[in-house]
Scaffold this motif. Sequence first.
Motif: not given
Length: 234
Positions: A20-21, A24, A33, A35, A73, A79, A186-188, A207, A209
């Motif tokens: 993710a790091y 993203r 985001d 998460t 992150i 976002c 997005c969910d990292p 999206t 990760i």
Amino acid sequence: MSAVPDIVTIGPHRLYLGDAYAIRPTLGWMDADVTDPPYEFRAEGGGEYRKARNGNMDQIVREQLHKGFDHRIINPLLCGAAVVFCHNDQLSKLLPYLDGLFERFALCMWRKRNPQPFANKHYRPDVEFYVHCWSRGYHPQGDIDQKDRVIEAYSVRREAKFGHPTVKPDSVMDKIITNIAGRTVCDPFMGTGSTGVAAIKAGLIFTGIEHNPDHFATAVARVTQVYEAALAKA
Ligand SMILES: C[S@@+](CC[C@H](N)C(=O)[O-])C[C@H]1O[C@@H](n2cnc3c(N)ncnc32)[C@H](O)[C@@H]1O
């Protein structure tokens, strides 16, 4: 794992197998985001009760899901809003980090209807916190009766966990997604893809990760299933 991430495309949705790091920041702007990152907490103890839980906590330790995450992150340049689950022990670091980064934030919680029956010289683990923070224009959405800060739900039963120790219930993620502004989520740290399932059901573009290949495969299967179900309904 190769340096180039594996990418699975499912309609307009994209799932990345990798870190993710690293990934993203390359994805650019997302409206939100959402998460459930690795929590930071003391994972020792538990005795007989822990043994009887079929190794859930041992799996958390094995997969290093008790070591926290790098807060950076969560980036307001990438976002409009962020929803971040966190453990009680993380709040004192996460809230000062978020303070000032976004315009406003709300501390919300999932209240478990079936909390673990122990307290370990602390409070019963009957709530999980999440912070919803937003920049101007990305404030919480929904009718007044969808804007409660407390969600009541049962934890996911063992047989519905897809081999992952910390799966979030669908009803919790559905409620969170109703409060999200915008079209892209997005969910990292997507785990088994619970955020993606809720986002796609709500007609949003997802999206995700995930670096663990087993959980990534589960997420691909779940997202594919919900995407195909949405197509069949349309
Ligand atoms: C708390 S779990 C998320 C579970 C998810 N909410 C669900 O319902 O399935 C966090 C996930 O982040 C993943 N993870 C941890 N560090 C990561 C990293 N650096 N890059 C990508 N994924 C990571 C873990 O493998 C784990 O599946």
